[in-house]
Design a protein around this motif. Structure first.
Motif, PDB file in Angstrom:
ATOM      1  N   VAL A 142       0.842  -1.195   0.000  1.00 25.15           N
ATOM      2  CA  VAL A 142       0.000   0.000   0.000  1.00 25.15           C
ATOM      3  C   VAL A 142       0.881   1.250   0.000  1.00 25.15           C
ATOM      4  N   ASP A 143       0.619   2.142  -0.942  1.00 20.61           N
ATOM      5  CA  ASP A 143       1.396   3.367  -1.074  1.00 20.61           C
ATOM      6  C   ASP A 143       0.813   4.469  -0.177  1.00 20.61           C
ATOM      7  N   GLU A 144       0.700   4.163   1.096  1.00 26.11           N
ATOM      8  CA  GLU A 144       0.288   5.125   2.126  1.00 26.11           C
ATOM      9  C   GLU A 144       1.144   4.873   3.354  1.00 26.11           C
ATOM     10  N   LYS A 145       1.215   5.857   4.244  1.00 26.68           N
ATOM     11  CA  LYS A 145       1.964   5.695   5.480  1.00 26.68           C
ATOM     12  C   LYS A 145       1.013   5.771   6.673  1.00 26.68           C
ATOM     13  N   LYS A 146       1.141   4.814   7.566  1.00 26.39           N
ATOM     14  CA  LYS A 146       0.308   4.773   8.765  1.00 26.39           C
ATOM     15  C   LYS A 146       1.099   4.154   9.912  1.00 26.39           C
ATOM     16  N   ASP A 147       0.635   4.397  11.148  1.00 29.72           N
ATOM     17  CA  ASP A 147       1.196   3.625  12.254  1.00 29.72           C
ATOM     18  C   ASP A 147       0.698   2.189  12.111  1.00 29.72           C
ATOM     19  N   TRP A 148       1.299   1.262  12.853  1.00 26.12           N
ATOM     20  CA  TRP A 148       1.026  -0.158  12.641  1.00 26.12           C
ATOM     21  C   TRP A 148      -0.440  -0.505  12.875  1.00 26.12           C
ATOM     22  N   THR A 149      -1.036   0.010  13.953  1.00 24.26           N
ATOM     23  CA  THR A 149      -2.432  -0.312  14.254  1.00 24.26           C
ATOM     24  C   THR A 149      -3.370   0.227  13.186  1.00 24.26           C
ATOM     25  N   SER A 150      -3.110   1.443  12.708  1.00 26.02           N
ATOM     26  CA  SER A 150      -3.937   2.012  11.637  1.00 26.02           C
ATOM     27  C   SER A 150      -3.756   1.229  10.343  1.00 26.02           C
ATOM     28  N   ALA A 151      -2.544   0.761  10.092  1.00 27.40           N
ATOM     29  CA  ALA A 151      -2.301  -0.074   8.916  1.00 27.40           C
ATOM     30  C   ALA A 151      -3.067  -1.394   9.029  1.00 27.40           C
ATOM     31  N   GLN A 152      -3.093  -1.960  10.221  1.00 25.88           N
ATOM     32  CA  GLN A 152      -3.862  -3.192  10.454  1.00 25.88           C
ATOM     33  C   GLN A 152      -5.345  -2.960  10.162  1.00 25.88           C
ATOM     34  N   THR A 153      -5.874  -1.845  10.648  1.00 29.01           N
ATOM     35  CA  THR A 153      -7.281  -1.518  10.404  1.00 29.01           C
ATOM     36  C   THR A 153      -7.557  -1.375   8.910  1.00 29.01           C
ATOM     37  N   TYR A 154      -6.664  -0.698   8.206  1.00 28.46           N
ATOM     38  CA  TYR A 154      -6.823  -0.518   6.755  1.00 28.46           C
ATOM     39  C   TYR A 154      -6.856  -1.873   6.054  1.00 28.46           C
ATOM     40  N   CYS A 155      -5.919  -2.727   6.395  1.00 26.78           N
ATOM     41  CA  CYS A 155      -5.845  -4.035   5.725  1.00 26.78           C
ATOM     42  C   CYS A 155      -7.077  -4.886   6.019  1.00 26.78           C
ATOM     43  N   THR A 200      -6.884 -19.938  25.084  1.00 27.61           N
ATOM     44  CA  THR A 200      -6.866 -19.820  23.625  1.00 27.61           C
ATOM     45  C   THR A 200      -5.557 -19.182  23.172  1.00 27.61           C
ATOM     46  N   GLY A 201      -4.907 -19.793  22.202  1.00 28.04           N
ATOM     47  CA  GLY A 201      -3.631 -19.263  21.731  1.00 28.04           C
ATOM     48  C   GLY A 201      -3.763 -18.258  20.608  1.00 28.04           C
ATOM     49  N   SER A 202      -4.985 -17.794  20.339  1.00 24.58           N
ATOM     50  CA  SER A 202      -5.215 -16.898  19.204  1.00 24.58           C
ATOM     51  C   SER A 202      -4.392 -15.619  19.317  1.00 24.58           C
ATOM     52  N   SER A 203      -3.806 -15.215  18.198  1.00 24.26           N
ATOM     53  CA  SER A 203      -3.043 -13.969  18.154  1.00 24.26           C
ATOM     54  C   SER A 203      -3.922 -12.787  17.751  1.00 24.26           C
ATOM     55  N   PHE A 204      -5.219 -13.012  17.548  1.00 22.43           N
ATOM     56  CA  PHE A 204      -6.094 -11.921  17.136  1.00 22.43           C
ATOM     57  C   PHE A 204      -6.126 -10.834  18.202  1.00 22.43           C
ATOM     58  N   ARG A 205      -5.904  -9.590  17.768  1.00 27.90           N
ATOM     59  CA  ARG A 205      -5.979  -8.426  18.654  1.00 27.90           C
ATOM     60  C   ARG A 205      -6.747  -7.328  17.928  1.00 27.90           C
ATOM     61  N   ASN A 206      -7.427  -6.498  18.712  1.00 27.50           N
ATOM     62  CA  ASN A 206      -8.271  -5.455  18.119  1.00 27.50           C
ATOM     63  C   ASN A 206      -8.121  -4.148  18.902  1.00 27.50           C
ATOM     64  N   TRP A 207      -6.858  -3.754  19.148  1.00 24.99           N
ATOM     65  CA  TRP A 207      -6.571  -2.597  19.982  1.00 24.99           C
ATOM     66  C   TRP A 207      -6.952  -1.281  19.302  1.00 24.99           C
ATOM     67  N   GLN A 208      -7.392  -0.352  20.103  1.00 26.11           N
ATOM     68  CA  GLN A 208      -7.557   1.020  19.640  1.00 26.11           C
ATOM     69  C   GLN A 208      -6.182   1.586  19.321  1.00 26.11           C
ATOM     70  N   SER A 209      -6.111   2.527  18.379  1.00 31.34           N
ATOM     71  CA  SER A 209      -4.827   3.148  18.049  1.00 31.34           C
ATOM     72  C   SER A 209      -4.207   3.751  19.312  1.00 31.34           C
ATOM     73  N   GLY A 210      -2.930   3.435  19.540  1.00 29.57           N
ATOM     74  CA  GLY A 210      -2.245   3.907  20.742  1.00 29.57           C
ATOM     75  C   GLY A 210      -2.378   2.978  21.927  1.00 29.57           C
ATOM     76  N   GLN A 211      -3.153   1.916  21.784  1.00 24.86           N
ATOM     77  CA  GLN A 211      -3.351   0.940  22.856  1.00 24.86           C
ATOM     78  C   GLN A 211      -2.699  -0.393  22.480  1.00 24.86           C
ATOM     79  N   PRO A 212      -2.280  -1.161  23.478  1.00 19.11           N
ATOM     80  CA  PRO A 212      -2.279  -0.830  24.903  1.00 19.11           C
ATOM     81  C   PRO A 212      -1.168   0.161  25.220  1.00 19.11           C
ATOM     82  N   ASP A 213      -1.441   1.093  26.136  1.00 20.61           N
ATOM     83  CA  ASP A 213      -0.415   2.087  26.454  1.00 20.61           C
ATOM     84  C   ASP A 213       0.416   1.698  27.665  1.00 20.61           C
ATOM     85  N   ASN A 214       0.151   0.485  28.209  1.00 19.55           N
ATOM     86  CA  ASN A 214       0.982  -0.105  29.263  1.00 19.55           C
ATOM     87  C   ASN A 214       1.090   0.771  30.500  1.00 19.55           C
TER      88      ASN A 214
END
Length: 319
Positions: A142-155, A200-214
């Protein structure tokens, strides 16, 4: 006259999700779900996450606990839980053993070999180009720039998910297809120290952008009803409603009845016939099971005159 006990129960059903409006801390919610259902809700993929979100009443605006908590071990996982590859191509000294790190492909020049590629770990909030996986098209840079979580949402919105990489060939293919000037490209690999309570060993995650902020003490995951069901790490002691997984525990009813019989000894044929007669009203309920509950001496029937005064009275109960 003989007292007897009739016992019947309804077996647990297939996996389902239940919203519990009671306000409880995360650990109290976990205890409730394990007592009344199977466990707290976990999500194997986006489809199951949709089922969890659908269990929440429309218009409910507060966070809702799910069965995800921060653990002690840091693991690298692929965003798409169906494409765990076991392959990696880290650069020297990588990856960094820190949470909230994500993987990107970068290139480097080796004399006589030309431009090569490897992976680096970088904070997930950094902005980069990225590559999606599409079930019908394969890899899509994708010829766009995003943070990783936003890129995940786009995909996940436009394709299937961020790309998992399973070989040197795929890694090289992504790097060769990079947009002009792209120095690094996000792939679907992220560091994670969270785990589901049901194992469950699922790697599925659905974090809000910037989360988890630890944040300190923010070790439990809540579903944010005001942000399309995305997640945030929250203080575990806060009181929220929650989602349980699994049908309500089987209900059991114990009924004490008396019969009159001239029979000195009750054969199994007689007891089976009596049981069939007693449960006949529930014949239309295929999920209902009935059986005799035997007394301490192994007998089904006890003569009235054989009862002792100190024997506790049996009562019909429900659970």
């Amino acid at each position: 006259m003989f007292p007897l006990v009739l016992h019947y129960s309804s077996p647990a059903e297939a996996r389902e999700f239940h919203f519990v409006r009671e306000q409880r801390s995360w650990s109290e919610a976990l205890h409730y779900c394990r007592l009344k259902h199977t466990d707290m809700a976990s999500a194997a993929d986006a489809s199951e996450m949709g089922q969890i979100a659908a269990a929440i009443p429309p218009g409910y605006a507060e966070p809702v606990w799910i069965g995800l908590q921060r653990g002690r071990s840091l693991v690298w996982r692929w965003s798409d839980p169906t494409r765990e590859t076991g392959y990696s191509k880290w650069g020297d000294g990588l990856p960094n053993a820190q949470p909230k790190m994500c993987a990107a492909i970068y290139g480097f020049d080796i004399f006589m070999f030309g431009i090569m590629n490897a992976w680096l770990s970088d904070p997930c909030g950094h902005i980069k180009h990225f590559v999606c996986f599409d079930q019908s098209r394969g890899l899509v840079v994708v010829d766009e720039k995003k943070d990783w979580t936003s890129a995940q949402t786009y995909c996940r919105t436009h394709h299937t998910d961020l790309a998992s990489v399973g070989s040197d060939a795929e890694s090289g293919q992504i790097w060769a297809a990079r947009p002009s000037g792209a120095a690094q490209i996000w792939i679907g690999l992220f560091s994670d120290d969270w785990s589901w309570t049901d194992g469950t060993g699922s790697s599925f995650r659905n974090w809000q952008s910037g989360q988890p902020d630890n944040g300190v003490g923010e070790g439990c995951a809540g579903l944010l009803t005001n942000d399309s069901g995305r997640w945030a790490d929250l203080f575990c002691t806060r009181q929220y409603s929650f989602i349980c997984a699994g049908a309500p525990r089987a209900k059991r009813l114990i009924v004490r009845v008396k019969i009159r019989s001239a029979q000195e000894n009750m054969t199994s044929e007689i007891t089976d016939h009596l049981l069939n007669q007693l449960v006949a009203p529930w014949a239309h309920a295929p999920d209902m099971k009935a059986s005799w509950q035997r007394c301490a001496n192994g007998e089904i029937f006890i003569r009235e005159e054989d009862r002792t005064d100190d024997r506790p009275e049996e009562r019909g109960t429900t659970e």
